[in-house]
Design a protein around this motif. Structure first.
Motif, PDB file in Angstrom:
ATOM      1  N   ILE A 216      73.002  61.999  53.431  1.00  0.00           N
ATOM      2  CA  ILE A 216      74.016  62.282  52.414  1.00  0.00           C
ATOM      3  C   ILE A 216      73.288  62.768  51.171  1.00  0.00           C
ATOM      4  CG2 ILE A 216      75.851  61.329  50.993  1.00  0.00           C
ATOM      5  CD1 ILE A 216      76.253  59.212  53.189  1.00  0.00           C
ATOM      6  N   THR A 217      73.760  63.869  50.607  1.00  0.00           N
ATOM      7  CA  THR A 217      73.146  64.449  49.417  1.00  0.00           C
ATOM      8  C   THR A 217      74.118  64.366  48.255  1.00  0.00           C
ATOM      9  OG1 THR A 217      71.911  65.982  50.804  1.00  0.00           O
ATOM     10  CG2 THR A 217      72.072  66.520  48.469  1.00  0.00           C
ATOM     11  N   PHE A 218      73.647  63.865  47.135  1.00  0.00           N
ATOM     12  CA  PHE A 218      74.435  63.832  45.904  1.00  0.00           C
ATOM     13  C   PHE A 218      73.760  64.739  44.890  1.00  0.00           C
ATOM     14  CE2 PHE A 218      75.577  59.471  47.454  1.00  0.00           C
ATOM     15  CZ  PHE A 218      76.890  59.762  47.725  1.00  0.00           C
ATOM     16  N   ARG A 219      74.529  65.704  44.367  1.00  0.00           N
ATOM     17  CA  ARG A 219      74.059  66.635  43.343  1.00  0.00           C
ATOM     18  C   ARG A 219      75.049  66.624  42.191  1.00  0.00           C
ATOM     19  NH1 ARG A 219      72.986  71.666  47.406  1.00  0.00           N
ATOM     20  NH2 ARG A 219      71.110  70.818  48.318  1.00  0.00           N
ATOM     21  N   PRO A 220      74.631  67.161  41.030  1.00  0.00           N
ATOM     22  CA  PRO A 220      75.612  67.340  39.958  1.00  0.00           C
ATOM     23  C   PRO A 220      76.732  68.268  40.440  1.00  0.00           C
ATOM     24  CG  PRO A 220      73.397  67.596  39.095  1.00  0.00           C
ATOM     25  CD  PRO A 220      73.277  67.515  40.594  1.00  0.00           C
ATOM     26  N   THR A 221      77.950  67.984  40.002  1.00  0.00           N
ATOM     27  CA  THR A 221      79.081  68.816  40.399  1.00  0.00           C
ATOM     28  C   THR A 221      78.986  70.183  39.726  1.00  0.00           C
ATOM     29  OG1 THR A 221      80.489  68.063  38.591  1.00  0.00           O
ATOM     30  CG2 THR A 221      80.540  66.776  40.637  1.00  0.00           C
ATOM     31  N   THR A 222      79.759  71.120  40.216  1.00  0.00           N
ATOM     32  CA  THR A 222      79.775  72.462  39.632  1.00  0.00           C
ATOM     33  C   THR A 222      80.201  72.398  38.167  1.00  0.00           C
ATOM     34  OG1 THR A 222      80.331  73.359  41.782  1.00  0.00           O
ATOM     35  CG2 THR A 222      80.729  74.779  39.896  1.00  0.00           C
ATOM     36  N   ARG A 223      81.169  71.556  37.871  1.00  0.00           N
ATOM     37  CA  ARG A 223      81.639  71.402  36.493  1.00  0.00           C
ATOM     38  C   ARG A 223      80.529  70.847  35.607  1.00  0.00           C
ATOM     39  NH1 ARG A 223      86.913  67.820  35.650  1.00  0.00           N
ATOM     40  NH2 ARG A 223      85.497  66.264  36.445  1.00  0.00           N
TER      41      ARG A 223
ATOM     42  N   GLY B   4      70.203  79.167  30.420  1.00  0.00           N
ATOM     43  CA  GLY B   4      71.284  78.284  30.844  1.00  0.00           C
ATOM     44  C   GLY B   4      71.765  78.620  32.245  1.00  0.00           C
ATOM     45  N   ALA B   5      71.871  79.904  32.534  1.00  0.00           N
ATOM     46  CA  ALA B   5      72.291  80.329  33.876  1.00  0.00           C
ATOM     47  C   ALA B   5      71.236  79.955  34.917  1.00  0.00           C
ATOM     48  CB  ALA B   5      72.555  81.821  33.896  1.00  0.00           C
ATOM     49  N   ALA B   6      69.974  80.070  34.531  1.00  0.00           N
ATOM     50  CA  ALA B   6      68.902  79.682  35.454  1.00  0.00           C
ATOM     51  C   ALA B   6      68.965  78.184  35.731  1.00  0.00           C
ATOM     52  CB  ALA B   6      67.549  80.060  34.877  1.00  0.00           C
ATOM     53  N   TYR B   7      69.255  77.417  34.702  1.00  0.00           N
ATOM     54  CA  TYR B   7      69.407  75.978  34.888  1.00  0.00           C
ATOM     55  C   TYR B   7      70.587  75.690  35.796  1.00  0.00           C
ATOM     56  CZ  TYR B   7      70.083  71.056  33.982  1.00  0.00           C
ATOM     57  OH  TYR B   7      70.238  69.715  34.144  1.00  0.00           O
ATOM     58  N   ALA B   8      71.675  76.417  35.560  1.00  0.00           N
ATOM     59  CA  ALA B   8      72.871  76.206  36.371  1.00  0.00           C
ATOM     60  C   ALA B   8      72.612  76.584  37.823  1.00  0.00           C
ATOM     61  CB  ALA B   8      74.025  77.028  35.819  1.00  0.00           C
ATOM     62  N   GLY B   9      71.810  77.617  38.034  1.00  0.00           N
ATOM     63  CA  GLY B   9      71.522  78.040  39.388  1.00  0.00           C
ATOM     64  C   GLY B   9      70.576  77.110  40.122  1.00  0.00           C
ATOM     65  N   ALA B  10      69.763  76.412  39.385  1.00  0.00           N
ATOM     66  CA  ALA B  10      68.795  75.503  39.997  1.00  0.00           C
ATOM     67  C   ALA B  10      69.411  74.121  40.118  1.00  0.00           C
ATOM     68  CB  ALA B  10      67.523  75.453  39.160  1.00  0.00           C
ATOM     69  N   ARG B  11      70.226  73.959  41.145  1.00  0.00           N
ATOM     70  CA  ARG B  11      70.869  72.673  41.348  1.00  0.00           C
ATOM     71  C   ARG B  11      69.995  71.754  42.184  1.00  0.00           C
ATOM     72  NH1 ARG B  11      76.968  72.725  42.928  1.00  0.00           N
ATOM     73  NH2 ARG B  11      76.360  70.575  43.034  1.00  0.00           N
ATOM     74  N   GLY B  12      68.714  71.784  41.926  1.00  0.00           N
ATOM     75  CA  GLY B  12      67.781  70.976  42.693  1.00  0.00           C
ATOM     76  C   GLY B  12      67.730  69.524  42.266  1.00  0.00           C
ATOM     77  N   ARG B  13      68.534  69.170  41.296  1.00  0.00           N
ATOM     78  CA  ARG B  13      68.564  67.781  40.857  1.00  0.00           C
ATOM     79  C   ARG B  13      69.483  66.999  41.781  1.00  0.00           C
ATOM     80  NH1 ARG B  13      69.882  67.446  34.747  1.00  0.00           N
ATOM     81  NH2 ARG B  13      69.099  65.377  35.124  1.00  0.00           N
TER      82      ARG B  13
ATOM     83  N   ARG C  74      66.668  55.228  37.527  1.00  0.00           N
ATOM     84  CA  ARG C  74      67.926  55.880  37.159  1.00  0.00           C
ATOM     85  C   ARG C  74      68.026  57.176  37.954  1.00  0.00           C
ATOM     86  NH1 ARG C  74      68.443  59.045  31.851  1.00  0.00           N
ATOM     87  NH2 ARG C  74      69.958  60.471  32.658  1.00  0.00           N
ATOM     88  N   LEU C  75      69.020  57.268  38.822  1.00  0.00           N
ATOM     89  CA  LEU C  75      69.171  58.443  39.670  1.00  0.00           C
ATOM     90  C   LEU C  75      69.719  59.613  38.866  1.00  0.00           C
ATOM     91  CD1 LEU C  75      70.674  56.770  42.851  1.00  0.00           C
ATOM     92  CD2 LEU C  75      68.290  57.182  42.293  1.00  0.00           C
ATOM     93  N   GLN C  76      69.279  60.839  39.198  1.00  0.00           N
ATOM     94  CA  GLN C  76      69.714  62.040  38.482  1.00  0.00           C
ATOM     95  C   GLN C  76      71.131  62.443  38.852  1.00  0.00           C
ATOM     96  OE1 GLN C  76      66.844  65.114  39.168  1.00  0.00           O
ATOM     97  NE2 GLN C  76      65.390  64.243  37.740  1.00  0.00           N
ATOM     98  N   ALA C  77      71.591  62.071  40.001  1.00  0.00           N
ATOM     99  CA  ALA C  77      72.953  62.363  40.423  1.00  0.00           C
ATOM    100  C   ALA C  77      73.328  61.298  41.442  1.00  0.00           C
ATOM    101  CB  ALA C  77      73.050  63.751  41.045  1.00  0.00           C
ATOM    102  N   PRO C  78      74.536  60.951  41.534  1.00  0.00           N
ATOM    103  CA  PRO C  78      75.688  61.386  40.753  1.00  0.00           C
ATOM    104  C   PRO C  78      75.707  60.697  39.401  1.00  0.00           C
ATOM    105  CG  PRO C  78      76.370  59.717  42.315  1.00  0.00           C
ATOM    106  CD  PRO C  78      74.907  59.959  42.565  1.00  0.00           C
ATOM    107  N   TYR C  79      76.446  61.256  38.481  1.00  0.00           N
ATOM    108  CA  TYR C  79      76.647  60.647  37.178  1.00  0.00           C
ATOM    109  C   TYR C  79      77.993  61.088  36.641  1.00  0.00           C
ATOM    110  CZ  TYR C  79      75.355  65.174  35.182  1.00  0.00           C
ATOM    111  OH  TYR C  79      75.312  66.496  34.861  1.00  0.00           O
TER     112      TYR C  79
END
Length: 170
Positions: A7-14, A63-72, A129-134
């Motif tokens: 199971i993978t948890f990442r920051p949501t698109t929002r 900012g767009a590069a950060y948004a594209g790098a959803r590696g967190r 402290r996990l990076q995601a979910p939050y």
């Protein structure tokens, strides 16, 4: 057939969009404050305004590069909890928590966010402290945070009690 839990948890698109907008806003502020000061002091403001807009464009690109790098994020599998970057690169040198080494998983407030925190049995190790979910304010809210933490706690409880790593499916 062997079935493994992953199971993978990442920051949501929002959340990613909100972070990118926040970083872009900071870059706009950093670019426009000197531009306005220069405009008031010298009067040749148009040159500096072009530079400020260029810096803003760089900020938007960052900012767009950060948004594209959803590696967190984190991955939950039969071994434990891993940072998403470590699983993607197959290098487990970053922080890792085996299910049997975890003492508790709690939701805690950190600054303006609610995050899951993993407490380990070893008292010398700090809580992780996990990076995601939050979940946080405005665009960083996650309506499913409670369910995600419930899944984490359920997997931890199952593996702690000896659930086999793979199950045969008939």
């Amino acid at each position: 057939m062997n079935v493994a839990v992953k199971i993978t948890f990442r920051p949501t698109t929002r959340q990613v969009l909100g972070r990118a907008l926040f970083l872009s806003g900071l870059s706009l502020f950093a670019a426009l404050v000197p531009a306005v000061a220069y405009m008031l002091a010298v009067g040749h403001w148009y040159r500096y305004l072009l530079l400020a807009l260029f810096l803003f464009a760089i900020g938007v690109a960052l900012g767009a590069a950060y948004a594209g790098a959803r590696g967190r994020g984190v991955v939950l599998d039969e071994r434990g909890i891993h940072p998403l970057k470590a699983v993607a690169s197959q290098k487990y040198t970053e922080r890792y928590a085996a299910w049997t080494d975890i003492a508790d998983i709690r939701a805690e407030r950190r600054a303006s966010r609610t995050v899951p925190v993993v407490y380990l049995l070893d008292p010398e190790q700090k809580p992780w402290r996990l990076q995601a979910p939050y979940s946080g304010r405005v665009l960083s809210t996650d309506d499913e945070l409670d369910e995600k933490i419930f899944v984490m706690r359920s997997l931890w409880d199952a593996y702690k009690r000896g659930m086999p790593a793979h199950r045969e499916r008939l």
